[in-house]
Design an enzyme around this catalytic site. Structure first.
Site, PDB file in Angstrom:
ATOM      1  N   GLN A 343      47.312 -34.366 114.970  1.00 31.59           N
ATOM      2  CA  GLN A 343      47.056 -34.234 116.406  1.00 31.59           C
ATOM      3  C   GLN A 343      47.675 -35.400 117.181  1.00 31.59           C
ATOM      4  OE1 GLN A 343      44.782 -34.012 113.945  1.00 31.59           O
ATOM      5  NE2 GLN A 343      43.065 -32.677 114.488  1.00 31.59           N
ATOM      6  N   ARG A 446      45.454 -18.428 117.921  1.00 35.20           N
ATOM      7  CA  ARG A 446      44.327 -18.247 117.003  1.00 35.20           C
ATOM      8  C   ARG A 446      43.060 -18.764 117.696  1.00 35.20           C
ATOM      9  NH1 ARG A 446      44.250 -22.748 112.249  1.00 35.20           N
ATOM     10  NH2 ARG A 446      44.954 -24.570 113.439  1.00 35.20           N
ATOM     11  N   TRP A 448      40.215 -20.852 118.454  1.00 40.61           N
ATOM     12  CA  TRP A 448      39.584 -22.145 118.199  1.00 40.61           C
ATOM     13  C   TRP A 448      38.066 -22.055 118.383  1.00 40.61           C
ATOM     14  CZ3 TRP A 448      39.952 -26.903 121.916  1.00 40.61           C
ATOM     15  CH2 TRP A 448      39.412 -28.029 121.283  1.00 40.61           C
TER      16      TRP A 448
END
Length: 542
Positions: A343, A446, A448
């Site tokens: 991240q 997708r 989360w």
């Protein structure tokens, strides 16, 4: 007790409460159900109901549904302030960078919640009295939706720690989150009985770019100048940043620090071409700031903070903004950490009614953190690998170019990971009239969070967009509750024949459904985008 006395006592117990309900049975029932909703599933249920009864003078029967909601929001603000005090006391117990940063994040995020609840409290008084309140309703839902998610972000910051501090503060945060969720549900119920009036004489109508619209009367002459201005050609500029010393400031952060707080007019910072290696944060008090560069690739703000260094995802951002009404134009935001450092945010946005025009947002995993509130991106480039447009913002990306990059081995490229966690939140991502240039096998998104919501509309999808289109997060998590949609996309990757068959996935065929996700309806853009000077298309492309 004599028989006559017994019947009198029975009459007193049974008839008088019934008689009181007959005074206004529907109102009494609705009030009591709202109070139950306000305090639903809280650990301090008795304190919660007692507070609302006292605040609303229930015993005097002066309460209205809106006053009950007012009291519920005030009680939630008080609980959030207590949580700030509790979390702040833990600083001395932190033993590493991530724990310390996570605590700092929590204090800041809870402060966001207090502000957003405060704005909501003020807005409710107008909604109750004004005839034409559609824009104020949009404000209220946006602010309550944002306030609901901040506590989750706080807890996520402790990922990678031993969990002792996270577990210590979870109770306080869960209480705040539950109270805000209750308020959102109360508001949903209240909307069913509140008067709603159509928008009369909407100033901006039709389709096309904003230059085809009549300029709304509330726009100042200064803001109108921004629509056509050029920093090199006479636009009024308040501050100039230049790394070579030719401006008043050498760093962007120095210019931001000296910008006025809570400005009611647009404050323009011109950043000359150059590479600015700094992490910039525009705090909540820095409102109505406009950052203007010399173009994509010319004015570059770059950093390399990342999760592997011990930072929280929230704090890895090269550029972070939370002050309302922010505008960026002709700038590159970059995080150079690379795919191996996981991240690493290039741009994080918590600025309500913010706009980004002709900007490039460059990173790998978690490039654009559209964390919260209403955002608009026009003619921007976004680069990344995993979940590189993510968060629980309320965002429209229009005429943007989205590029996938080479992931690490065994990684799958996913463009979006939208984080809507409650069905009453009005958040989501709408990618409209844009271009997905996937050079590696790529999925559109997708889930989360359980109610993740993303649509791609009238957008070009290249051949590397995978036939199934969307990817699971973990098992069947969210597949029934999410809302993913595609409407009139085109290009070699746009076929829906092989798409997932999840209950929450929709091939949108109804124009009315698709219209919900336009600038006009999804982010109420026609009420605020004209004053930004950023081009936009209000409706679907015909």
């Amino acid at each position: 007790m004599a028989l006559a006395d017994f019947f009198f006592f029975l009459f007193f117990l049974l008839y008088l409460p019934f008689h009181h309900a007959l005074l206004n049975p529907e109102e009494t029932s609705f009030q009591s159900s709202l109070i139950r909703q306000a305090c639903f599933n809280t650990t301090k249920h008795k304190d919660c109901t007692s507070y609302i009864h006292t605040e609303c003078h229930i015993d005097d029967r002066r309460a209205t549904p809106v006053s009950i909601m007012h009291a519920a929001v005030k009680g939630t603000i008080n609980e959030a302030i207590r949580a700030i005090e509790s979390v702040s006391s833990l600083v001395s117990l932190s033993i590493n960078l991530r724990e310390k940063t996570a605590i700092d994040d929590c204090v800041e995020l809870l402060d966001y919640s207090v502000s957003e609840l405060g704005w909501s409290l003020e807005e409710m008084s107008f909604i109750e009295t004004e005839e034409n309140n559609i824009h104020r309703e949009g404000n209220l839902r946006a602010w309550l939706s944002a306030a609901l998610s901040n506590q989750d972000t706080c807890l996520e910051g402790f990922h990678g720690t031993d969990g002792r501090l996270k577990n210590y503060i979870r109770g306080s945060l869960d209480e705040v989150t539950q109270l805000i969720s209750n308020v959102l549900e109360m508001y949903r119920r209240l909307r069913s009985i509140m008067p709603h009036f159509p928008v009369r004489n909407e100033t901006i109508g039709g389709g096309g770019d904003h230059n085809n619209y009549e300029i709304p009367p509330w726009i100042t002459s200064e803001e109108e100048e921004l629509m056509h201005g050029d920093p090199k050609g006479g636009m009024r500029v308040d501050a100039v940043v230049a790394g070579d010393g030719s401006g008043r400031y050498r760093t962007i952060m120095a210019a931001v620090n000296e910008a006025p707080s809570h400005s009611s007019r647009r404050y323009i910072i011109y950043v000359k071409k150059g590479i600015y290696r700094e992490n910039v944060e525009l705090k909540k008090k820095k409102s109505n700031i406009m950052l203007v560069g010399d173009g994509i690739g010319a004015t570059v703000i770059t950093g390399s903070r990342n999760f592997m260094q011990g930072w929280t995802t929230f704090r890895t951002a090269t550029f972070a903004v939370s002050g309302q009404g922010f505008i960026a134009r002709d700038i590159t935001f970059r995080n150079t950490a690379g795919p191996a450092n996981h991240q690493a945010v290039a741009l994080r946005v918590d600025s309500d009614r913010s706009a980004f025009y002709r900007c490039s947002i460059e990173g790998y995993q978690d490039t654009l953190y559209a964390h919260s509130l209403r955002q608009f991106y026009r003619e921007c480039n976004i680069y990344g690998t995993i979940d590189f447009i993510f968060g629980n913002g309320h965002a429209v990306l229009q005429n943007c170019k989205i590029f996938s990059r080479r992931p690490l081995p065994f990684q799958k490229v996913t463009i979006t990971a939208q984080g809507r966690k409650d069905p009453n939140q009005n958040t989501g991502f709408s990618i409209h009239n844009s271009y997905v240039y996937a050079t590696y096998p790529t999925y559109l998104g997708r889930p989360w969070k359980a109610y993740s919501r993303t649509v791609f509309m009238q957008t070009y999808l290249s051949a590397q967009v995978q036939p199934q289109g969307w990817l699971e997060w973990f098992g069947d998590f969210g597949l029934r509750t999410l809302f993913y949609g595609e409407y009139m996309n085109y290009g070699p990757g746009s076929s829906v024949a092989g798409r997932v068959r999840w209950p929450g996935y929709h091939v949108i065929k109804d124009e009315a459904v698709a219209s919900y996700f336009t600038v006009r309806r999804f982010i109420d853009g026609t009420s605020w985008l004209p004053s930004t000077g950023v081009a936009f298309t209000a409706d679907l492309i015909k």
